[in-house]
Design an enzyme around this catalytic site. Sequence first.
Site, PDB file in Angstrom:
ATOM      1  N   HIS A   1       0.811  -1.213   0.000  1.00 27.24           N
ATOM      2  CA  HIS A   1       0.000   0.000   0.000  1.00 27.24           C
ATOM      3  C   HIS A   1       0.849   1.270   0.000  1.00 27.24           C
ATOM      4  O   HIS A   1       2.039   1.262   0.345  1.00 27.24           O
ATOM      5  CB  HIS A   1      -0.920   0.023   1.230  1.00 27.24           C
ATOM      6  CG  HIS A   1      -0.175   0.042   2.533  1.00 27.24           C
ATOM      7  ND1 HIS A   1       0.407   1.188   3.058  1.00 27.24           N
ATOM      8  CD2 HIS A   1       0.110  -0.939   3.416  1.00 27.24           C
ATOM      9  CE1 HIS A   1       0.991   0.918   4.193  1.00 27.24           C
ATOM     10  NE2 HIS A   1       0.831  -0.380   4.442  1.00 27.24           N
TER      11      HIS A   1
ATOM     12  N   GLU B   1      -2.412  -7.034   7.543  1.00 29.28           N
ATOM     13  CA  GLU B   1      -1.097  -6.974   8.175  1.00 29.28           C
ATOM     14  C   GLU B   1      -1.078  -7.839   9.434  1.00 29.28           C
ATOM     15  O   GLU B   1      -2.128  -8.190   9.989  1.00 29.28           O
ATOM     16  CB  GLU B   1      -0.750  -5.517   8.504  1.00 29.28           C
ATOM     17  CG  GLU B   1       0.616  -5.304   9.146  1.00 29.28           C
ATOM     18  CD  GLU B   1       1.783  -5.776   8.273  1.00 29.28           C
ATOM     19  OE1 GLU B   1       1.926  -7.008   8.117  1.00 29.28           O
ATOM     20  OE2 GLU B   1       2.547  -4.916   7.791  1.00 29.28           O
TER      21      GLU B   1
END
Length: 207
Positions: A12, A85
């Site tokens: 990202h 994550e």
Amino acid sequence: MSDTPRVLFWRHGRTAWNVENRFQGQTDIDLDPIGHAQARRAGELLASMNPDVIVASDLRRAADTAGYLSRALGVRVEYDKGLRERFGGSWQGLTGVELSERWPAEHARMDIPDGEDIAEVGDRMHAAVERGLGKTPPGGLLVVVSHGAALRVGIARMLGISDEQREVLGPISNCCWSVIQRRRDHWRLMEHNAASLPEPVVLSDDA
């Protein structure tokens, strides 16, 4: 067209916590203005590779990054919680300096006392990539949009590298990507931490 599949792992764009070196984990942080600009530029580049499937973590920083590619390409994003994550427990929101002061030995090993075990991250990342590949046509390109630590563990798993040896892969910068390609019965790392499209390589590694 070759029937050899490829997977592009895309991190990202930048967030304010990246700038502050705060452990994000599964805290749902937005992209900052630079992160949006990074994702827009990278999305336009990656669209030229004509990916077939885009799967992304449902955390906003990854989902919004994937959205830029989706709009440039006209392919919808599928979201998979398995691409989130690593959960960081009490480390989430703390800076690297704070972690080193409070947990010096654990931080050096990235051993989070109340966080998610690396093996669990590897298991869910591997499973999510396989789900994505199941939707990708032969010879197609799957784009996986996720997070720095999770991506490195996931790539290592696909390459057959043990969780303990994952550090042989360097970090992936914000909005950069890595590519693996299937060859016979194993995956090979073709690019790592890239930010531009590769020049064609013509060679025979059987020679």
